[in-house]
Design an enzyme around this catalytic site. Sequence first.
Site, PDB file in Angstrom:
ATOM      1  N   LEU A 218       0.846  -1.197   0.000  1.00 33.46           N
ATOM      2  CA  LEU A 218       0.000   0.000   0.000  1.00 33.46           C
ATOM      3  C   LEU A 218       0.875   1.237   0.000  1.00 33.46           C
ATOM      4  CD1 LEU A 218      -2.733  -0.683   2.744  1.00 33.46           C
ATOM      5  CD2 LEU A 218      -3.123  -0.498   0.282  1.00 33.46           C
ATOM      6  N   HIS A 219       0.667   2.129  -0.958  1.00 34.35           N
ATOM      7  CA  HIS A 219       1.426   3.381  -0.931  1.00 34.35           C
ATOM      8  C   HIS A 219       0.718   4.555  -1.597  1.00 34.35           C
ATOM      9  CE1 HIS A 219       2.324   2.280  -5.082  1.00 34.35           C
ATOM     10  NE2 HIS A 219       2.747   3.513  -5.269  1.00 34.35           N
ATOM     11  N   ARG A 220      -0.379   4.318  -2.322  1.00 34.01           N
ATOM     12  CA  ARG A 220      -1.043   5.403  -3.055  1.00 34.01           C
ATOM     13  C   ARG A 220      -1.572   6.464  -2.090  1.00 34.01           C
ATOM     14  NH1 ARG A 220       0.087   5.511  -8.493  1.00 34.01           N
ATOM     15  NH2 ARG A 220       0.289   3.359  -9.191  1.00 34.01           N
ATOM     16  N   ASP A 296      -1.976  -1.663  -4.330  1.00 32.48           N
ATOM     17  CA  ASP A 296      -2.415  -0.507  -5.120  1.00 32.48           C
ATOM     18  C   ASP A 296      -1.312  -0.087  -6.094  1.00 32.48           C
ATOM     19  OD1 ASP A 296      -0.602   0.686  -3.390  1.00 32.48           O
ATOM     20  OD2 ASP A 296      -2.082   1.932  -2.355  1.00 32.48           O
TER      21      ASP A 296
END
Length: 387
Positions: A218-220, A296
């Site tokens: 997850l990084h968005r 993501d």
Amino acid sequence: MMPEKIAKILCIVGARPNFMKIAPIMRVFGQHENVIAATLLHTGQHYDAAMKKSFFDQLHIPEPDIDLGVGSGSHAVQTAEIMLRFEPVLDQLKPTAVLVLGDVNSTISCALVAVKKGIPVIHVEAGLRSYDRGMPEEINRVLTDQISDLLFTTERSAEANLLREGIASERIYFVGNVMIDTLRYNLDRAAEPGMLFSAAGEAIDQAAFNSGYGLVTLHRPSNVDNPDNLKTLLTRLNSISEQLPLVFPVHPRTVQRIKEFGLENLLTSSRILRLPPQGYLQMLGMMKHARLVLTDSGGIQEETTALGVPCITLRENTERPITVTEGTNTVVGIDPEKIQASVDDVLATGGKRGRVPEYWDGEAAERIAQVIIKWAQGRIIKTQEAG
């Protein structure tokens, strides 16, 4: 008579996704060093020295000839700083063309400077569209494509996108996916995830992880910068871990937000292995052996399709539709019920089988080199005829 080296190509990297894409290109350019002189420039957009060294070492990328050392900043500050530092390099090197990759800030920054100085731009991974202008990467993709002279695409739908946007067909070349070149080249070297489980010791349920696990990334900003969205996702991941243990290499941005929003209690389960960012070979090994991946990331959607591993994309859209129509990807957004339904389906049926898309065969970089050589030869012939 043709000069021995017909093309001086200045290749730009700036962020982690670029590293996997440049590796096969630099390797193939080296095989054509009698006609291509390649210079590698790192803007320093992603400035973690340990991460950069890990990826360059593991992927056998040559040390950059030039490092602009830009570092962090807002999108505007970072883009402007790259442009300011890049212009003198172009004045000194006077390359035949500037090659940019993907959709990071370094891509559009260097492309803009080059085109304003009359230097042709080559865009690898052109034509991908999410049609979500809320994504900074989408702006970078669209603008870079508009000012590029050669546009190399990874899937057929990308060419259709470019034609709709007025790009001349003779500038577009369907060559395949250099990310998959890197994956295929390194697959036998992928790290075994069992080593990570052993290192975690009593912090995790060893038996559960050895029986199968899911991988999470997850990084968005839309997911991790919004406290409600991040809490929703972490709560659902906590529930999923009761069915399937999860390995979660946590992006630095996500670590910061988890602390900031007070959500660390959602990652304390012995069935969630929380890790720092991993090297390429470690991530490849974890993906290769995972029962499913929740992500993501755009690149991971492609890699899981190439590996035949079910992917559940925690976004409302994807710029890589072929991973859905032909691959193993299912786009679910952040709705907890949709996420759970997709996980249940994978665990019950094995998920989408998919197939490896056309030209994802490990030869994309060679196709790129052949087009560039022919293009450069044509430019020289035209110059000679004009003279």
